[in-house]
Design a protein around this motif. Structure first.
Motif, PDB file in Angstrom:
ATOM      1  N   ARG A  98       0.817  -1.214   0.000  1.00 47.07           N
ATOM      2  CA  ARG A  98       0.000   0.000   0.000  1.00 47.07           C
ATOM      3  C   ARG A  98       0.855   1.272   0.000  1.00 47.07           C
ATOM      4  N   GLU A  99       2.106   1.157   0.435  1.00 53.50           N
ATOM      5  CA  GLU A  99       2.977   2.341   0.465  1.00 53.50           C
ATOM      6  C   GLU A  99       3.485   2.730  -0.921  1.00 53.50           C
ATOM      7  N   ALA A 100       3.481   1.771  -1.860  1.00 51.58           N
ATOM      8  CA  ALA A 100       4.141   1.983  -3.156  1.00 51.58           C
ATOM      9  C   ALA A 100       3.637   3.218  -3.912  1.00 51.58           C
ATOM     10  N   PRO A 101       2.336   3.394  -4.131  1.00 52.65           N
ATOM     11  CA  PRO A 101       1.903   4.574  -4.889  1.00 52.65           C
ATOM     12  C   PRO A 101       2.205   5.888  -4.196  1.00 52.65           C
ATOM     13  N   VAL A 102       2.167   5.882  -2.860  1.00 57.86           N
ATOM     14  CA  VAL A 102       2.498   7.106  -2.120  1.00 57.86           C
ATOM     15  C   VAL A 102       3.987   7.412  -2.257  1.00 57.86           C
ATOM     16  N   LEU A 103       4.823   6.377  -2.122  1.00 58.90           N
ATOM     17  CA  LEU A 103       6.265   6.574  -2.261  1.00 58.90           C
ATOM     18  C   LEU A 103       6.610   7.065  -3.667  1.00 58.90           C
ATOM     19  N   TYR A 104       5.955   6.510  -4.673  1.00 59.99           N
ATOM     20  CA  TYR A 104       6.175   6.939  -6.065  1.00 59.99           C
ATOM     21  C   TYR A 104       5.943   8.442  -6.203  1.00 59.99           C
ATOM     22  N   ASP A 105       4.805   8.916  -5.705  1.00 58.79           N
ATOM     23  CA  ASP A 105       4.501  10.345  -5.812  1.00 58.79           C
ATOM     24  C   ASP A 105       5.475  11.197  -5.014  1.00 58.79           C
ATOM     25  N   ASN A 106       5.840  10.735  -3.830  1.00 65.20           N
ATOM     26  CA  ASN A 106       6.696  11.545  -2.971  1.00 65.20           C
ATOM     27  C   ASN A 106       8.134  11.605  -3.460  1.00 65.20           C
ATOM     28  N   LEU A 107       8.635  10.529  -4.058  1.00 65.76           N
ATOM     29  CA  LEU A 107       9.976  10.571  -4.639  1.00 65.76           C
ATOM     30  C   LEU A 107      10.003  11.527  -5.829  1.00 65.76           C
TER      31      LEU A 107
END
Length: 719
Positions: free
Chosen positions: A301-310
């Protein structure tokens, strides 16, 4: 008007190939950020999916079904892969330290390395037990143990969900093999405290049916080769011990200088560490504002958030918060094809739950098995005739697969006048010339490669070993080198970083070979190209193509297949483990092989024209013919399978024309496969062949006796 590629300006480095980073790379491949160079660092070419580990242990899955192919995934994402273990991160210099690789600079970094379940404080564990994480090493050890015969005694340390799943899977697998087995689950407290009482009772009944003995409130004194000693004096027989308790972060994280919680990287709601340029996700991270158990569902579940934040940290878009769910579905394997599902205090178990779990796991893995096909850039509507045919139907190969065909090269060279200097001796068919200065004999050669990997350090190592091949093939000692480097367009800072990596590796390879780098030239272009011009000193007469004799035996020091493997990798069709093995062969220096073969009658390095083409060169220069023992020619892992699928390097057709008398199809096609940093092909006295092969193999070369020379012109194959 030609549109040049956009320059690279920022380095994003992903440390680890965990579930979050794997999903991020997939998403990046579908929507990359222009100007960002992405690097993923991982110890191996694959990242195992932990959700399917119990199924593998129980025998429901094959080992390869667990693996996410990071090399293939990185190719899809346009990222470079560095295969190596991270042993430190320097937040001051913005460098990541990787064993065997120059420091990797970053502007933004993310850590997703998972956890380890080794127990360094438990006496004997390091020497006699296998931690359940990292998963790869555990899976290999279990597969080996399961293949043995006789009485099995297994102990699992840790009574959490991971421990009981492993214990039940092991019991099922051993029972399926018909082996007598004693399985013991040991916990220092009470087992299964993370599940509700109904679920816990169901799991305990399943363990009892499988004959698993559960020891609770048990303290371990030490682990030995065939038993576990408890502090109360009991001795538990165990020839296979694993640990699934006390999952802990990797040691290098504790020395990173980042804020930690119990050794885990502390991150805020944006998955950002105490250093704003460094993020962390998955089990190695601690969510400071919303702490959660170590479970794969959160990493996913963290993957899409991490993608946007990076992307935001790199300069594009806004960061968003990660808000984890309060509860999550637990799906627990019960050994056989049965599972328990628990959520919100309710649980169900049985074969239907296994089917549900398997469906979820397969759906997750299919995201990486079936990567979407991204549309190719359309050709202009109005274009010159022949453009479509010139482009071909596949990516242009790198390395020696990108060479100009032998026919075009020979045609161009034939029109040139011979050197008229008395101190230059052309060597027909060889890729070097002999220079004489007084009593000194010096050979000179030049070679360069179009990159086929996005890692400049790895590409440099391969290119240097490849260029040195001409010197080694003549029995000369490398002396001096100049480097010619073309970098893709990038900012001044990235130029400096990349050139530093390249020149550190180039210097290392050349110094190890006995040569020194004395200069070079660099420029920027559309893609990376690395080459070297070299001189070497000959203590005796150089070994050329023209000294072979009928009756000589043919020795090859490295396997074939790099051309077809790199062609498949560029098209996203190769197994990452095969590519990693191919790279290991390519970076293997051949200085020691050259020394062992110093009495060869003729020798060449097998490169762009393939084994058949380079052997034809020896035969033409020496006035001989040759017979190859096709089944004795060593092949790289995966090369035969890919060749049988019809995968070919760009220059394959031209290479076939060099020796048209040879058959094609099947294994024979690899005789025409262009090799990058390929092996030495030596014609030696037949009486010496076996001992030379043995000496080469003892020195670490997969050498083989692959044929012999005779007086009948032409090349022939003998199976």
């Amino acid at each position: 008007m030609h549109t040049p590629p956009l320059p690279l300006t920022r380095d994003l480095v992903l440390i680890g190939g965990g579930h979050t980073h794997a999903l991020l790379l997939r998403k990046w491949g579908m929507n990359p950020l222009p100007g960002a160079r992405v690097t993923v660092i991982n110890p191996g070419p694959t990242a195992p999916y932990s959700g399917m580990l119990p199924g593998f242990v129980a025998g429901h899955y094959q080992r390869q079904e667990l693996d996410i192919d990071l090399i293939r995934l990185a190719r899809f994402a346009g990222a470079r892969v560095i295969l190596g273990a991270v042993d430190g991160i320097d937040t001051g210099t913005r460098h990541i330290h990787v064993s065997g690789h120059p420091p990797v600079a970053f502007d933004v970094a993310s850590v997703n390395v998972g956890i380890t379940s080794d127990m360094p404080a438990l006496p004997g564990f390091a020497g006699h037990a296998v931690p359940a994480k990292p998963l790869g090493a555990f899976a290999a050890q279990w597969e080996k143990y399961l293949s043995e015969s006789g009485l099995a005694s297994v102990a699992v340390i840790g009574g959490g969900v991971a421990g009981v799943e492993l214990a039940m899977a092991m019991a099922h697998a051993l029972r399926s093999k018909g082996r007598d087995a004693r399985i013991t689950l040991i916990d220092s407290a009470t087992a299964l405290t993370a599940t509700v009482p109904k679920a816990s009772a169901t799991i305990r009944r399943a363990m009892a049916r499988l004959g698993i003995e559960v020891l609770e409130q048990a303290s371990i004194r030490q682990v030995s080769a065939d038993q576990i000693d408890l502090t109360d004096g009991r001795q538990i027989p165990a020839t296979f011990v694993t640990g699934a308790a006390g999952a802990r972060p990797y040691d290098w994280i504790s020395e990173s200088g980042l804020a930690l919680q119990d050794g885990f990287v502390e991150v805020n709601t944006y998955l950002q560490s105490s250093d704003p340029a460094i993020f962390a996700a998955g089990d190695c991270a601690h969510l400071s504002e919303n702490p959660r158990p170590k479970a794969g569902v959160f990493a996913v579940r963290e993957a899409p958030v991490l993608y946007d934040n990076l992307r935001a940290a790199l300069g594009a878009g806004q960061m968003r918060r990660y808000v984890p769910q309060k509860d999550y579905l637990k799906l627990i394997s019960l050994g056989g094809k049965s599972a328990l599902a628990e959520r919100l205090g309710t649980s169900f178990s049985g074969p239907l739950m296994w089917k549900w779990k398997n469906h979820i796991d397969q759906r997750f893995m299919n995201q990486f098995r079936d990567l979407p096909r991204m549309p190719a850039r359309a050709l202009p509507r109005h274009r010159a005739a022949g453009l479509h045919e010139a482009l071909g139907d596949k990516p242009m190969c790198g390395g020696c697969g990108a060479k100009v065909g032998r026919g075009a090269l020979q045609f161009a060279l034939q029109a040139l006048p011979q050197p008229n200097r008395p101190d230059i001796t052309p060597l027909p068919g060889d890729d070097a010339a002999l220079l004489r200065t007084g009593d000194t004999q010096q050979v000179m050669t030049s070679d360069h490669l179009r990159s086929f990997t996005n890692d400049p350090a790895l590409m440099t190592r391969i290119a240097a070993v490849h260029a040195l091949g001409d010197i080694w093939a003549m029995g000369a000692h490398p002396q001096a080198a100049t480097a010619t480097i073309i970098l893709p367009r990038m900012s001044a800072e990235l130029q400096q970083r990349t050139m530093t990596e390249i020149m550190r590796v180039a210097s290392d390879v050349m110094r190890h070979a006995g040569a020194g780098i004395v200069g070079g030239h660099s420029s920027m272009g559309d893609e990376m190209t690395i080459g070297f011009t070299l001189t070497g000193l000959c203590e005796a007469e150089p070994i050329t193509l023209s000294g072979a004799k009928p009756g000589d035996a043919l020795i090859l020091t490295k396997p074939l297949g790099s051309g077809v493997l790199m062609a498949a990798e560029m098209a996203g069709q190769a197994d990452g483990a095969w590519i990693a093995e191919a790279f290991e062969q390519m970076v293997l220096p051949q200085g020691e092989a050259s020394r062992i073969l110093h009495n060869a009658h003729a020798m060449t390095d097998v490169t762009g024209f393939g084994l058949a083409g380079h052997l034809q060169g020896i035969c033409e220069a020496s006035g001989c013919g040759a017979t190859l023992f096709l089944n004795s020619v060593p092949m790289m892992a995966g090369a035969t399978e890919l060749s049988e699928q019809g995968i070919r390097s760009t220059i394959y057709t031209d290479n076939c024309a060099i020796a048209p008398e040879l058959p094609t199809g099947g294994r024979a096609d690899l005789l025409f496969d262009p090799q990058t940093a390929g092996g030495l092909l030596a014609a030696v006295a037949s009486d010496d062949a076996d001992s030379l092969c043995a000496e080469l193999r003892a020195a670490g070369y997969p050498a083989a006796l692959i044929g012999h020379l005779d007086a009948t012109p032409g090349l022939r194959i003998q199976n």
